[in-house]
Design an enzyme around this catalytic site. Sequence first.
Site, PDB file in Angstrom:
ATOM      1  N   GLY A 233       6.604  -2.872   4.331  1.00 54.91           N
ATOM      2  CA  GLY A 233       6.052  -4.109   3.788  1.00 54.91           C
ATOM      3  C   GLY A 233       4.839  -3.847   2.918  1.00 54.91           C
ATOM      4  O   GLY A 233       4.284  -2.753   2.911  1.00 54.91           O
TER       5      GLY A 233
ATOM      6  N   GLN B  25      -3.047  -5.679  -1.173  1.00 55.20           N
ATOM      7  CA  GLN B  25      -2.916  -4.225  -1.293  1.00 55.20           C
ATOM      8  C   GLN B  25      -2.695  -3.766  -2.732  1.00 55.20           C
ATOM      9  O   GLN B  25      -2.821  -2.576  -3.022  1.00 55.20           O
ATOM     10  CB  GLN B  25      -1.760  -3.711  -0.428  1.00 55.20           C
ATOM     11  CG  GLN B  25      -2.042  -3.843   1.060  1.00 55.20           C
ATOM     12  CD  GLN B  25      -0.900  -3.255   1.855  1.00 55.20           C
ATOM     13  OE1 GLN B  25       0.078  -3.922   2.133  1.00 55.20           O
ATOM     14  NE2 GLN B  25      -1.014  -1.992   2.214  1.00 55.20           N
TER      15      GLN B  25
ATOM     16  N   CYS C 100       0.042   2.198   7.394  1.00 56.74           N
ATOM     17  CA  CYS C 100      -0.264   1.239   6.326  1.00 56.74           C
ATOM     18  C   CYS C 100      -0.318   1.995   5.003  1.00 56.74           C
ATOM     19  O   CYS C 100      -0.923   3.062   4.927  1.00 56.74           O
ATOM     20  CB  CYS C 100      -1.613   0.577   6.613  1.00 56.74           C
ATOM     21  SG  CYS C 100      -2.124  -0.591   5.353  1.00 56.74           S
ATOM     22  N   LEU C 101       0.306   1.430   3.974  1.00 55.36           N
ATOM     23  CA  LEU C 101       0.299   2.095   2.667  1.00 55.36           C
ATOM     24  C   LEU C 101      -1.104   2.224   2.099  1.00 55.36           C
ATOM     25  O   LEU C 101      -1.352   3.071   1.245  1.00 55.36           O
ATOM     26  CB  LEU C 101       1.194   1.323   1.680  1.00 55.36           C
ATOM     27  CG  LEU C 101       2.687   1.305   2.010  1.00 55.36           C
ATOM     28  CD1 LEU C 101       3.446   0.508   0.960  1.00 55.36           C
ATOM     29  CD2 LEU C 101       3.241   2.707   2.141  1.00 55.36           C
TER      30      LEU C 101
ATOM     31  N   HIS D  71       1.356  -7.271  10.928  1.00 58.61           N
ATOM     32  CA  HIS D  71       0.594  -6.352  10.074  1.00 58.61           C
ATOM     33  C   HIS D  71       0.319  -6.978   8.700  1.00 58.61           C
ATOM     34  O   HIS D  71      -0.813  -6.938   8.209  1.00 58.61           O
ATOM     35  CB  HIS D  71       1.391  -5.044   9.934  1.00 58.61           C
ATOM     36  CG  HIS D  71       0.710  -3.995   9.114  1.00 58.61           C
ATOM     37  ND1 HIS D  71       0.128  -2.875   9.660  1.00 58.61           N
ATOM     38  CD2 HIS D  71       0.510  -3.903   7.765  1.00 58.61           C
ATOM     39  CE1 HIS D  71      -0.401  -2.146   8.679  1.00 58.61           C
ATOM     40  NE2 HIS D  71      -0.174  -2.745   7.526  1.00 58.61           N
ATOM     41  N   GLU D  72       1.356  -7.567   8.101  1.00 55.69           N
ATOM     42  CA  GLU D  72       1.176  -8.122   6.745  1.00 55.69           C
ATOM     43  C   GLU D  72       0.309  -9.382   6.768  1.00 55.69           C
ATOM     44  O   GLU D  72      -0.513  -9.594   5.870  1.00 55.69           O
ATOM     45  CB  GLU D  72       2.533  -8.416   6.084  1.00 55.69           C
ATOM     46  CG  GLU D  72       3.456  -7.199   5.927  1.00 55.69           C
ATOM     47  CD  GLU D  72       2.798  -5.973   5.316  1.00 55.69           C
ATOM     48  OE1 GLU D  72       1.851  -6.121   4.515  1.00 55.69           O
ATOM     49  OE2 GLU D  72       3.217  -4.858   5.659  1.00 55.69           O
TER      50      GLU D  72
ATOM     51  N   HIS E 222      -3.226  -8.497   6.814  1.00 55.37           N
ATOM     52  CA  HIS E 222      -3.729  -8.148   5.475  1.00 55.37           C
ATOM     53  C   HIS E 222      -4.222  -9.396   4.743  1.00 55.37           C
ATOM     54  O   HIS E 222      -5.222  -9.355   4.025  1.00 55.37           O
ATOM     55  CB  HIS E 222      -2.619  -7.514   4.626  1.00 55.37           C
ATOM     56  CG  HIS E 222      -2.511  -6.027   4.760  1.00 55.37           C
ATOM     57  ND1 HIS E 222      -3.543  -5.166   4.476  1.00 55.37           N
ATOM     58  CD2 HIS E 222      -1.480  -5.237   5.142  1.00 55.37           C
ATOM     59  CE1 HIS E 222      -3.150  -3.918   4.668  1.00 55.37           C
ATOM     60  NE2 HIS E 222      -1.895  -3.928   5.082  1.00 55.37           N
TER      61      HIS E 222
HETATM   62 NI    NI Z   1      -0.672  -2.349   5.595  1.00 56.22          NI
END
Ligand code: NI
Length: 168
Positions: free
Chosen positions: A46, A51, A93-94, A135-136, A139
């Site tokens: 995701g 991000q 996480c990216l 998680h998203e 963010h």
């Molecule tokens: Ni993330």
Amino acid sequence: MAVREVVTWGDPRLKKDSEDVGAWTPELDQLVADMFETALAEEGVGLAAPQIGINLNLAVIDCSCGEDPSQKIVLINPEIVREEGVQVGPEGCLSIPGIREVLERPMKVWVKNRKPDGSWEEITGEELLARAFCHEIDHLRGRLFVEYFGPVKRQVIQRKYQKHYQPA
Ligand code: NI
């Protein structure tokens, strides 16, 4: 479509509350397409708009990593309305490349989500999808998963990240 640059841990744009998406536009369709492509290129499940430096309540999830178009989910102004059970497993996480840590999350969550046409739906996710929803949506509230850990563990993670993984 284009792969966008992912901003990383320490960037103030990851700490901000995001704004609700208003009327849907072709530009938002383009943004969503770019977000799916960016998540796929980075091998992530995701990606949330903050991000890529855009503080909008918008995120994409694809638990199939590009294998199954029916698993693509677009979260618009989402809100968790119910959660159930517990799962314990690794999360990454990216925006914090290289770091994966075990984190407790609900096993199942219900999300109130707006669709591009302006109507609302309720969607549910279990296991990996529940983790991705949490998680998203974090963010979009300016929260990274490492912030669930206490200060000592967080500092250890931060040192490891800065030493080995932080992009130059
Ligand atoms: Ni993330």
